[in-house]
Design a protein around this motif. Structure first.
Motif, PDB file in Angstrom:
ATOM      1  N   LEU A 123     -13.300  75.232  10.620  1.00 43.17           N
ATOM      2  CA  LEU A 123     -13.641  76.593  11.494  1.00 43.17           C
ATOM      3  C   LEU A 123     -12.978  77.673  10.663  1.00 43.17           C
ATOM      4  O   LEU A 123     -11.828  77.344   9.969  1.00 43.17           O
ATOM      5  CB  LEU A 123     -12.872  76.480  12.661  1.00 43.17           C
ATOM      6  CG  LEU A 123     -12.438  77.785  13.664  1.00 43.17           C
ATOM      7  CD1 LEU A 123     -13.794  78.590  13.920  1.00 43.17           C
ATOM      8  CD2 LEU A 123     -11.592  77.722  14.742  1.00 43.17           C
ATOM      9  N   THR A 124     -13.607  78.631  10.198  1.00 44.78           N
ATOM     10  CA  THR A 124     -12.877  79.859   9.547  1.00 44.78           C
ATOM     11  C   THR A 124     -12.941  81.065  10.298  1.00 44.78           C
ATOM     12  O   THR A 124     -14.064  81.579  10.992  1.00 44.78           O
ATOM     13  CB  THR A 124     -13.720  80.145   8.250  1.00 44.78           C
ATOM     14  OG1 THR A 124     -13.869  78.841   7.496  1.00 44.78           O
ATOM     15  CG2 THR A 124     -13.167  81.190   7.279  1.00 44.78           C
ATOM     16  N   PHE A 135      -5.153  81.099  20.178  1.00 46.07           N
ATOM     17  CA  PHE A 135      -6.770  80.897  20.165  1.00 46.07           C
ATOM     18  C   PHE A 135      -7.274  79.470  20.467  1.00 46.07           C
ATOM     19  O   PHE A 135      -6.636  78.637  20.233  1.00 46.07           O
ATOM     20  CB  PHE A 135      -7.099  81.386  18.724  1.00 46.07           C
ATOM     21  CG  PHE A 135      -7.208  80.324  17.931  1.00 46.07           C
ATOM     22  CD1 PHE A 135      -8.476  79.340  17.703  1.00 46.07           C
ATOM     23  CD2 PHE A 135      -6.234  79.999  16.798  1.00 46.07           C
ATOM     24  CE1 PHE A 135      -8.564  78.503  16.607  1.00 46.07           C
ATOM     25  CE2 PHE A 135      -6.440  79.036  16.119  1.00 46.07           C
ATOM     26  CZ  PHE A 135      -7.219  78.347  15.846  1.00 46.07           C
ATOM     27  N   SER A 136      -8.490  79.422  20.983  1.00 47.45           N
ATOM     28  CA  SER A 136      -9.321  78.200  21.234  1.00 47.45           C
ATOM     29  C   SER A 136     -10.674  78.296  20.874  1.00 47.45           C
ATOM     30  O   SER A 136     -11.301  79.398  20.749  1.00 47.45           O
ATOM     31  CB  SER A 136      -9.296  77.898  22.852  1.00 47.45           C
ATOM     32  OG  SER A 136      -7.925  77.711  23.124  1.00 47.45           O
ATOM     33  N   ILE A 137     -11.173  77.261  20.283  1.00 52.32           N
ATOM     34  CA  ILE A 137     -12.603  77.195  19.838  1.00 52.32           C
ATOM     35  C   ILE A 137     -13.143  76.219  20.996  1.00 52.32           C
ATOM     36  O   ILE A 137     -12.765  75.372  21.394  1.00 52.32           O
ATOM     37  CB  ILE A 137     -12.882  76.559  18.493  1.00 52.32           C
ATOM     38  CG1 ILE A 137     -14.305  76.726  18.167  1.00 52.32           C
ATOM     39  CG2 ILE A 137     -12.123  75.175  18.185  1.00 52.32           C
ATOM     40  CD1 ILE A 137     -14.927  77.802  17.885  1.00 52.32           C
ATOM     41  N   LEU A 138     -14.361  76.845  21.581  1.00 50.28           N
ATOM     42  CA  LEU A 138     -14.960  76.264  22.671  1.00 50.28           C
ATOM     43  C   LEU A 138     -16.312  75.522  22.351  1.00 50.28           C
ATOM     44  O   LEU A 138     -17.034  76.289  21.572  1.00 50.28           O
ATOM     45  CB  LEU A 138     -15.363  77.053  23.773  1.00 50.28           C
ATOM     46  CG  LEU A 138     -13.913  77.802  24.296  1.00 50.28           C
ATOM     47  CD1 LEU A 138     -14.004  78.698  25.314  1.00 50.28           C
ATOM     48  CD2 LEU A 138     -12.755  76.699  24.752  1.00 50.28           C
ATOM     49  N   PHE A 163     -16.077  84.525  13.186  1.00 51.26           N
ATOM     50  CA  PHE A 163     -15.803  83.079  12.674  1.00 51.26           C
ATOM     51  C   PHE A 163     -17.050  82.468  12.147  1.00 51.26           C
ATOM     52  O   PHE A 163     -18.118  83.178  12.490  1.00 51.26           O
ATOM     53  CB  PHE A 163     -15.150  82.187  13.806  1.00 51.26           C
ATOM     54  CG  PHE A 163     -16.254  82.032  14.744  1.00 51.26           C
ATOM     55  CD1 PHE A 163     -16.782  80.648  14.928  1.00 51.26           C
ATOM     56  CD2 PHE A 163     -16.347  82.659  16.037  1.00 51.26           C
ATOM     57  CE1 PHE A 163     -17.618  79.960  15.940  1.00 51.26           C
ATOM     58  CE2 PHE A 163     -17.203  82.272  17.008  1.00 51.26           C
ATOM     59  CZ  PHE A 163     -17.813  80.930  16.815  1.00 51.26           C
ATOM     60  N   SER A 164     -16.743  81.403  11.540  1.00 54.48           N
ATOM     61  CA  SER A 164     -18.071  80.624  10.985  1.00 54.48           C
ATOM     62  C   SER A 164     -17.475  79.213  11.346  1.00 54.48           C
ATOM     63  O   SER A 164     -16.263  78.821  11.163  1.00 54.48           O
ATOM     64  CB  SER A 164     -18.312  81.057   9.460  1.00 54.48           C
ATOM     65  OG  SER A 164     -17.140  80.562   8.683  1.00 54.48           O
ATOM     66  N   ILE A 165     -18.447  78.344  11.428  1.00 51.97           N
ATOM     67  CA  ILE A 165     -18.333  76.977  11.627  1.00 51.97           C
ATOM     68  C   ILE A 165     -19.081  76.047  10.763  1.00 51.97           C
ATOM     69  O   ILE A 165     -20.398  76.363  10.760  1.00 51.97           O
ATOM     70  CB  ILE A 165     -18.146  76.605  13.011  1.00 51.97           C
ATOM     71  CG1 ILE A 165     -17.633  74.942  13.383  1.00 51.97           C
ATOM     72  CG2 ILE A 165     -19.313  77.027  13.615  1.00 51.97           C
ATOM     73  CD1 ILE A 165     -17.130  74.746  14.674  1.00 51.97           C
ATOM     74  N   LYS A 166     -18.668  75.176  10.010  1.00 50.94           N
ATOM     75  CA  LYS A 166     -19.446  74.134   9.517  1.00 50.94           C
ATOM     76  C   LYS A 166     -19.155  72.900   9.951  1.00 50.94           C
ATOM     77  O   LYS A 166     -18.267  72.405  10.377  1.00 50.94           O
ATOM     78  CB  LYS A 166     -19.073  73.912   7.869  1.00 50.94           C
ATOM     79  CG  LYS A 166     -19.556  75.285   6.927  1.00 50.94           C
ATOM     80  CD  LYS A 166     -19.220  75.069   5.662  1.00 50.94           C
ATOM     81  CE  LYS A 166     -19.734  76.474   4.721  1.00 50.94           C
ATOM     82  NZ  LYS A 166     -19.379  76.339   3.230  1.00 50.94           N
TER      83      LYS A 166
END
Length: 626
Positions: A70-71, A83-86, A129-132
């Motif tokens: 996560l960026t 923060f949270s990534i869902l 954000f970006s996610i790989k």
């Protein structure tokens, strides 16, 4: 879609499946274990395939599980905030935003997710954000350089660096790593202890483990798939001991902070081994209930379900294991009110060092290096002269100043300790250096406490040098217990219990604050999701027997007094010990004053409920019998 593209995608997917299969990973690990200048490695480098093959060496995850990077782009407005990534509305990772290293993006690598579609993810803050997502773990150039610098090796799913005598050692020194910043470009460190030289390690194999799991380490409790790591790491340790025929009493486990908790975990089957610990966390779920861990490690049920360090350490105390333990009173999150009150434990030496959690290892580094060198090559104890002792009593506290002979005052690279006994336990309180080298004293944050320190048992002054030298002087001074002090060894390090039919006592300390509670507890409903904690001025009051709500899993009655400085902590500790979702704090008989209520309202738990009960109208069914 174009049929040609469909075929190409399927071929690509089949290729990835083969590459990340067990066979593919083993082959990749064999290739990456070759020298960098070998033909195979050189060919990979020339074709820019090093990173791809390296990712194949990472730990395999169950089908349908992936690594994510996560960026977060515009993070500055959210600095210091959670923060949270869902994933499809469900939490997969959270943290508290800290600035990344200068010139680098804010990244969180190796978050474990169950979707490889980036569109399934969203942030709960207003930031792009970006996610790989992939089947191999993510790293950084800085981590690769670090691993190369410290010769980190991968053996299956276990990572470590070797130092010292790797051919015929007589001893083994095991080190376990602490935590770095959550936004570090080097997420996985080793405790390399550069101060130990090749000469120090002439007869010793040093194994420096790396906690290379999850986004920043899992305390080496579980792997990336949440599976216990214990047997794999244990087998590495026992394998080295067996290969080199090193007896368990010639093994030392060392760790500071997170590393100390790991050391306790992996010492289970090595009863004769020594432990050198600095500020380890005793209850991981309790420690994880803080902003940086609450939405990542705290959510990991596999870690919470394992036997906790405090439970293991109590067992080690009963076994009389040789343990040197450095701590500070200003660290209740880590200590969990265990080491402060531990006494009459054979082979335990306690070193109390002033300062916050992160300052202990730095302040006591000469002592810890000296203890390691004593383990590597024991030396005899020397003596010196203490010429004068002066006492400075306070309100239930005592500060001490000593004067030593001129020759001893020249000792450098050392820590000075007041030493006494707590039954069969040795207690050492670190001292400060005066402007006059022959004067040592306990500063304001190094004072002794009449409530639980056996001041009348202080007998000597001990110096631990970083080279392993130990010097001791008799104090020749008779100390008296402070007025109002607890009787000798009265204050116990008793565990907090969810089942206690008879009144039990629980002691707590946070910095200079000491607090003590009597309580009874019992389970009520196995399907409940709430811990109900009832505060009362009298545990024997008959009107406390009352039925309870159906959601209550555990019911606890806690006796309070006019002064309850840590009242919020006992409720929180009961909550986390129970593993329940909700916490209910109840004033049973109007015994809580405004100060108590204010403290309880600040209890750090999301699903907190506070009530006042009138018990006269209740029956005694489903009751807690006192």
């Amino acid at each position: 879609m174009n049929p040609a593209k469909i075929i190409k995608n399927r071929v690509s997917m089949a290729g990835k499946a083969a590459a990340y299969s067990t066979t593919g990973r083993l082959l990749a690990r064999k290739v990456m274990g070759l020298p960098e200048k070998s033909k195979v490695r050189s060919a990979l480098t020339k074709r820019n395939l090093d990173d791809s093959v390296r990712r194949m060496t990472s730990e395999g995850l169950p089908k349908g599980t992936y690594y994510a990077k996560l960026t977060i782009n515009n993070w500055k407005p959210h600095n210091g905030k959670p923060f949270s990534i869902l994933q499809n509305g469900e939490l997969v990772y959270g943290n508290q935003i800290e600035p990344p290293a200068r010139g680098f993006p804010l990244e969180y690598r190796n978050i474990i997710v169950s979707s490889d579609n980036p569109r399934d993810f969203e942030l709960d803050i207003d930031a792009s954000f970006s996610i790989k997502i992939g089947r191999g773990s993510y790293t950084t150039p800085q981590q690769l350089k670090y691993d190369k610098q410290y010769d980190v090796e991968q053996h299956g799913d276990v990572y470590y660096s070797l130092r010292g005598n790797t051919t015929n050692p007589k001893k083994i020194l095991l080190t376990f790593p602490g935590f770095g910043p959550s936004t570090s470009r080097i997420s996985y460190a080793v405790s390399y202890l550069k101060a130990l030289t090749d000469t120090d390690l002439k007869d010793t194999l040093m194994v420096c483990f790396q906690d290379r799991y999850l986004a920043a380490g899992s305390y080496m409790m579980v792997d990336n798939a949440g599976r216990p790591l214990y047997s794999r790491v244990r087998d590495v340790i026992s394998g080295f001991a067996s290969r080199f025929k090193v007896a368990n009493e010639d093994i030392l486990f060392f760790g500071a902070s997170k590393g100390g908790s790991i050391a306790i975990h992996y010492a289970q089957e090595f009863e004769e081994a020594q432990l050198l610990l600095a500020v380890p966390q005793m209850s991981l779920p309790y420690y994880f209930n803080k902003p940086f861990f609450r939405n990542n490690l705290f959510q990991n049920q596999a870690i919470s379900s394992l036997e906790q360090p405090q439970e293991l350490l109590r067992r080690y105390f009963s076994e009389g294991r040789k343990i040197d333990y450095f701590y500070t009173n200003n660290d209740e999150l880590s200590n969990h009110s265990l080491i402060e009150f531990a006494h009459d434990v054979p082979n335990l030496t306690k070193y109390r060092v002033n300062g916050v959690h992160g300052a202990v290892a730095r302040a006591a580094l000469p002592s810890m290096l000296g203890l390691m060198r004593q383990f590597l090559k024991p030396t005899s104890e020397k003596s010196f002269t203490c010429e004068q002792v002066r006492e400075f009593p306070g309100d239930g506290t005592l500060q001490i100043q000593v004067r030593v002979d001129l020759e001893s005052s020249k000792i450098g690279n050392a820590n000075w300790f007041l030493e006494g006994t707590l039954g069969r336990t040795i207690f050492r309180q670190i001292m400060s250096n005066s402007q006059h080298p022959f004067v040592k004293y306990t500063a304001d944050n190094q004072k002794l406490f009449g409530a639980y320190d056996s001041i009348d048992e202080l007998a000597s002054l001990t110096v631990l040098e970083d080279n392993g030298a130990v010097s001791k002087a008799t104090l020749n001074h008779s100390f008296k217990a402070l007025e109002g002090s607890a009787s000798r060894l009265e204050v116990a390090a008793s565990p907090l219990l969810l089942e206690s039919a008879a009144p039990a006592t629980y002691n707590m300390v946070n910095d200079e604050i000491f607090d003590q509670y009597r309580y009874v507890s019992q389970s009520v409903n196995g399907n409940g999701d709430t811990v109900e904690v009832r505060f009362t001025s009298d545990l024997n009051a008959s009107d406390l027997t009352t039925n309870v709500d159906q959601d209550v899993a555990y019911l606890v009655a806690v006796e309070i007094s006019d002064d309850n400085p840590l009242i919020d902590l006992i409720g929180l500790r009961l909550q986390i010990l129970s593993g329940c979702e909700k916490l209910r704090l109840v004033d049973a008989d109007d015994s809580l004053n405004e100060t108590d209520w204010a403290a309880l309202e600040n209890t750090d738990w999301a699903t907190l409920e506070m009530r006042k009960y009138s018990f006269a109208s209740y029956t005694e069914s489903n009751s807690l019998t006192l």
